[in-house]
Motif scaffolding. Structure first.
Motif, PDB file in Angstrom:
ATOM      1  N   THR A   1      47.742  32.390  43.202  1.00 35.90           N
ATOM      2  CA  THR A   1      46.822  32.813  42.143  1.00 35.90           C
ATOM      3  C   THR A   1      46.023  34.027  42.578  1.00 35.90           C
ATOM      4  OG1 THR A   1      46.642  30.543  41.327  1.00 35.90           O
ATOM      5  CG2 THR A   1      44.914  32.087  40.666  1.00 35.90           C
ATOM      6  N   GLY A   2      45.539  34.009  43.825  1.00 36.52           N
ATOM      7  CA  GLY A   2      44.800  35.151  44.342  1.00 36.52           C
ATOM      8  C   GLY A   2      45.635  36.410  44.357  1.00 36.52           C
ATOM      9  N   ILE A   3      46.893  36.290  44.764  1.00 35.12           N
ATOM     10  CA  ILE A   3      47.809  37.435  44.764  1.00 35.12           C
ATOM     11  C   ILE A   3      47.987  37.971  43.343  1.00 35.12           C
ATOM     12  CG2 ILE A   3      50.226  38.096  45.110  1.00 35.12           C
ATOM     13  CD1 ILE A   3      50.256  36.139  47.503  1.00 35.12           C
ATOM     14  N   SER A   4      48.162  37.059  42.384  1.00 32.87           N
ATOM     15  CA  SER A   4      48.336  37.464  40.988  1.00 32.87           C
ATOM     16  C   SER A   4      47.090  38.164  40.452  1.00 32.87           C
ATOM     17  CB  SER A   4      48.662  36.233  40.138  1.00 32.87           C
ATOM     18  OG  SER A   4      48.761  36.562  38.777  1.00 32.87           O
ATOM     19  N   MET A   5      45.907  37.624  40.756  1.00 31.44           N
ATOM     20  CA  MET A   5      44.660  38.230  40.293  1.00 31.44           C
ATOM     21  C   MET A   5      44.507  39.656  40.828  1.00 31.44           C
ATOM     22  SD  MET A   5      41.882  35.165  40.796  1.00 31.44           S
ATOM     23  CE  MET A   5      41.631  33.878  39.572  1.00 31.44           C
ATOM     24  N   LEU A   6      44.749  39.815  42.119  1.00 30.46           N
ATOM     25  CA  LEU A   6      44.601  41.133  42.728  1.00 30.46           C
ATOM     26  C   LEU A   6      45.642  42.112  42.189  1.00 30.46           C
ATOM     27  CD1 LEU A   6      43.897  39.934  46.369  1.00 30.46           C
ATOM     28  CD2 LEU A   6      42.272  41.067  44.840  1.00 30.46           C
ATOM     29  N   GLY A   7      46.859  41.616  41.984  1.00 27.55           N
ATOM     30  CA  GLY A   7      47.904  42.470  41.433  1.00 27.55           C
ATOM     31  C   GLY A   7      47.562  42.975  40.051  1.00 27.55           C
ATOM     32  N   ARG A   8      46.963  42.113  39.239  1.00 29.41           N
ATOM     33  CA  ARG A   8      46.578  42.523  37.882  1.00 29.41           C
ATOM     34  C   ARG A   8      45.546  43.633  37.899  1.00 29.41           C
ATOM     35  NH1 ARG A   8      46.558  36.925  36.715  1.00 29.41           N
ATOM     36  NH2 ARG A   8      44.275  36.902  36.630  1.00 29.41           N
ATOM     37  N   HIS A   9      44.769  43.702  38.964  1.00 25.72           N
ATOM     38  CA  HIS A   9      43.746  44.744  39.075  1.00 25.72           C
ATOM     39  C   HIS A   9      44.276  45.986  39.775  1.00 25.72           C
ATOM     40  CE1 HIS A   9      40.142  42.737  37.486  1.00 25.72           C
ATOM     41  NE2 HIS A   9      40.646  41.619  37.978  1.00 25.72           N
ATOM     42  N   GLY A  10      45.589  46.040  39.999  1.00 25.97           N
ATOM     43  CA  GLY A  10      46.199  47.249  40.527  1.00 25.97           C
ATOM     44  C   GLY A  10      46.266  47.358  42.031  1.00 25.97           C
TER      45      GLY A  10
END
Length: 489
Positions: free
Chosen positions: A311-320
């Motif tokens: 989830t953390g990886i996904s959140m950070l990825g969404r922010h570029g």
């Protein structure tokens, strides 16, 4: 107890939460909004302090506090209200905010920190309770900023274990599941914030003591880098493991307290607010699940710990941000220092060899503390010196672990917080090993002297919170808080 959703920045404390004390809960607004309510006269320092004391009494079964002192706190709150009335005639709102950024906010220090007039137990029954005549430097700094201590929060004996249970007072219970530990050693402080008793709490972290209870209770907890907090020990030695930092429900509140503890203007707050408004420049983030305790200890991540990392990886990825597994750059080589497990245990227990207690007092120590004490005394000094030297060399090259990355991300806890009494039911040797398995990524950050923040990112089906840990380079505390804020945005 579920945590309410974030309150928009334009919100203000609702009237029923400042007048109807049966509904006391500091999570209904941000710490900055509570402070502004004091400044504008919507609520007094006495009312906020009464609210905190009432909440602490109502939820006493959580074991957040070793000691509460209503008279002490309310007297200080009355003085704050009087001083506020005088200052408002001579200072602008901006000047007042700079002079007293925590004006009227109730808080509490863990019972390892001397606070003038409040009993100090150090979480142990082995030595007599003292009543300090003056604040420790950090307590003085926080009080001078306008905060009001209402008591002392629960800790493990001498702050050594990662669970807040002792012979002095009831254990700190996790508000998300009262049968489970709240972590440690800032366990009581985390309970008080997670339950809405306090808006923020200062903590200290020598091996994870801010981040572990923050993760267990679903909070943001920042461990600053070695020497970043002026009131802390400024030694660059690897033996200087302990740093002070904030625990809060959201990163914005943690930034408010951090700025005070760092003795700076609203730097972290401004950076956090800017990040929320415009985002952060893309960062390169390395992700690792390798623990420094491996291969000596078999570290197994619970399914929810893995899900939190994903989830953390996904959140950070969404922010570029660019996310990459560390194995892509390190290959088969070991990421952390060799022999970390044995070297850290030597470092962690070495200071106990000089503990000045009589044999009768030592009989009252917790079994784990006695084990640590006996191990430290039995270990040859040459072995201890070699372990400290090896870890000092590791710490001196701390930036090398970042390789091509701006920061690193790891899981925070390997498993859900155990039930109360689980650790202490074991033989001391097993107790220590299981603590390492429960918290496999925290102590190495203290050894390296780097800043790190715990960020809640996932709630499991049983209502427990799961987090990731972000580790930054020296001087990146504000960046870590900003990143934590955007992950929750």
């Amino acid at each position: 107890m579920a945590v309410p959703p974030r309150v928009p920045q334009s919100a203000s404390p609702r009237a029923e939460h400042t007048t109807d004390l049966s509904k006391a809960d500091f999570r209904v607004a941000t710490a900055a909004q509570w402070r502004q309510a004091v400044e504008t006269g919507e609520v007094s320092c006495v009312e906020l302090t009464t609210t905190a004391l009432t909440a602490a009494g109502t939820m006493s079964e959580l074991g957040a506090f070793i000691h509460l002192d209503p008279e002490f706190a309310l007297t200080r709150a009355e003085q704050q209200d009087t001083t506020l009335n005088l200052l408002q005639d001579h200072m602008t709102a901006r000047e007042l905010r700079h002079a007293a950024p925590l004006l009227g906010l109730p808080t509490a220090f863990k019972d390892l920190v001397p606070v003038a007039g409040l009993p100090l137990t150090l979480g142990t029954a082995a030595s007599p309770v003292t009543v300090p005549s003056q604040d420790a430097p950090l307590a003085r700094t926080v009080h001078h900023a306008g905060a009001i201590s209402i008591g002392k929060t629960q800790v493990p004996e001498f702050g050594l274990p990662c669970y807040s249970e002792n012979q002095v007072a009831d254990p700190a219970r996790n508000p998300l599941d009262v049968t489970r530990t709240a972590g440690g050693s800032t366990g009581g402080g985390a309970v008080a914030v997670a339950a809405g008793i306090l808006p923020v709490a200062p903590g200290s972290d020598g091996g994870g003591s801010i981040r572990i209870p923050a993760a267990a209770c679903g909070l943001v907890g920042l461990k600053p880098g070695r020497g970043r907090i002026p009131d802390d020990d400024q030694s660059r030695s690897v033996q200087n493991l302990v740093t002070s930092g904030p625990i809060a429900t959201i990163a914005e509140d943690a930034a408010l307290l951090f700025d005070v503890m760092a003795k700076q203007g609203p730097t972290a707050q401004s950076i956090v607010q800017e990040a929320l408004a415009t985002g952060l420049a893309p960062l390169r983030i390395g992700v690792t699940t390798e623990s420094p305790f491996s291969p000596d200890l078999d570290i197994v991540l619970a399914e929810d710990a893995v899900r939190a990392l994903e989830t953390g990886i996904s959140m950070l990825g969404r922010h570029g941000h660019q996310i990459q597994g560390t194995e892509n750059c390190t290959g088969p080589e070991r990421f952390w220092a060799e022999d970390y497990h044995q070297n850290f245990q030597a470092l962690w227990t070495a200071r106990l060899a000089d503990l000045n207690l009589s044999s009768k007092q030592e009989e009252h120590l917790e079994p784990l503390t006695r084990y640590f004490l006996e191990s430290a005394r039995a270990r040859p000094q040459a072995v201890t010196r070699a372990s400290v030297a090896a870890l000092q060399e590791f710490a001196d090259d701390a930036h090398d672990i970042f390789g091509p990355w701006d920061l690193l991300m790891t899981p925070m806890l390997a498993s859900a917080p155990p039930h109360l009494g689980w650790f202490s039911s074991m033989a001391p040797e097993d107790n220590y090993v299981e603590q390492c398995r429960f918290t496999p990524y925290s102590s190495v950050v203290n050894v390296l002297g780097l800043p790190a923040v715990n960020v809640p990112v996932h709630t499991s089906a049983d209502g427990m919170s799961w987090s990731v840990q972000l580790i930054g380079k020296y001087g990146t505390e504000e960046q870590l808080l900003a990143l934590a804020a955007t992950m929750a945005d």
